[in-house]
Structure formats: C-alpha cells, structure tokens
Design a protein around this motif. Structure first.
Motif: not given
Lengths: 112, 112
Positions: B6-7, B23-25, B72-73, B90-91
């Motif tokens: 998370q940024s 949020c990036h996964q 992813e985002d 929170f993501c």
C-alpha cells in the motif's frame, strides 16, 4: 445493534494462562467464521478459519463455533507475551462475493 | 505475506484536498477490498472489486470512489477529504486457495 458483537477489552492475563476470546452474532445464516490477529500498527493476519459448527485446533489455538447459541470462541493455551495483540472475529453467510462482517476486536495483553 | 503493498504508508493532508491511496498485489487475485479501521468500529468495508473495472459499494462508501484499471492495482480516492476520513485504511485480497482475506500493511491518513 451490530451484527457481530465483541468485547473490546483490554483483557489482561498472566503468561501461561488459557485465554478465551468470544464473539456473538445475530444473523443465523452465517456459515463461515474466521479469527484474525492484529499487532499494533500492522494489518490483520488470518489465524483460524472454520466452516459451520464444531471445533478446529491449530497448535495452541482452538476455534469453536456454536451456531445454536450464535457464539464463537477462540481459545489460546499456554499464552505467551507474543500473543499480545487485538483479535478480530469475522464471519460470512456465503462466499459469493467474499464479503465479511467484522467484530470490533478484543485487545489482549499477556503479562510476563 | 500475500504480496500486497500500500502506498503511501502515511499521509497528512488538509480538508478539501483530493487524496488517492494505492493498493498493489502481485498474485493476480480477482477480489480486492478497501477497509477503514477506527477505534470502536473495527473494520468497515468501503468498496470492493471483483475484476478489472468491476467495483461495488460497501458499508461506508460515501465520500470515496475507487478504480481498477489493472488486476494488480486498486485505487481509493477521497475526492475532497474531510476530518471524518482520518483513519487507517487497509487493502485486502481474497485468496481462493484458502477462501479467506489477506491484508496489506495499511495507510495511516490524517486530514487536518
């Protein structure tokens, strides 16, 4: 009234004690029950996951579901200072969109 | 570790300014969620996504919008931040193998 009730604590116990954490809920359709642990300034992490009624054990942790009473419990045996955290319960009727209903969390303190 | 970042991790902003949280996964999960966590309320769902460009509202969506242009985002935008949006965000992703949600480290947002 919230769908899921959880005593916020804090619950303070001595090291080595058995800890019992609980949630009550109002929706009898809930089938999936989870316990998450959250350390201070961190994201929640999954601890236990149970489906429907019964018990599930994983090391020092036991999750118990009583659907007739709409009551779930998490037991921690031989509690350690590292178990000090906030414990959140979560539950769901269905996994169709994977949405969870959350308790507010119980803060647990294990005293050395 | 569910490969979620998370940024930014911390942000202080002023009332009325727009804010975007990312949020990036890295694991190609279909379902992603944005929650806020406030004392006494536990986790509350803001929005969730079930695929690229597919999103839906959660319990506390007013004042928030989301976008998902890539798997992813997942972006959360506060169009005009208010002090009531001061919170920890929170993501989470839903991991199908275990049928449960996994969380990122959180973003602490303060709106002055």
């Amino acid at each position: 009234q919230k769908e899921v009730e959880q005593d916020p604590g804090p619950l303070s116990v001595p090291e080595g004690a058995i800890v019992s954490l609980n949630c009550t809920y109002s929706n009898s359709a809930f089938q999936y029950f989870m316990w998450y642990r959250q350390y201070s300034r961190k994201g929640p992490e999954l601890l236990m996951y149970t489906y429907s009624s019964g018990n599930k054990e994983d090391g020092r942790f036991t999750a118990q579901v009583d659907k007739s009473s709409k009551y779930i419990s998490l037991f921690i045996r031989d509690s350690q200072p590292s178990d000090s955290a906030t414990y959140l319960c979560a539950m769901s009727e269905t996994l169709s969109n994977y949405q969870l209903i959350w308790g507010a969390g119980t803060k647990l303190i294990i005293k050395p | 570790d569910a490969g979620i970042t998370q940024s930014p991790r911390h942000k202080v902003t002023e009332t009325g300014t727009p804010v975007t949280l990312r949020c990036h996964q890295t694991e190609n999960h279909r379902y992603m969620y944005w929650y806020r966590q406030d004392p006494g309320h536990g986790l509350r769902l803001i929005h969730y996504s079930y695929g690229v460009k597919d999103t839906d509202k959660g319990e506390v969506s007013d004042g928030y919008s989301v976008s998902r242009s890539k798997t992813e985002d997942f972006l959360l935008t506060l169009e005009s931040a208010t002090s009531s949006q001061t919170s920890v965000y929170f993501c989470a992703i839903h991991r199908q193998v275990t049928d449960t949600q996994y969380f990122g480290p959180g973003t602490r947002l303060t709106v002055l």
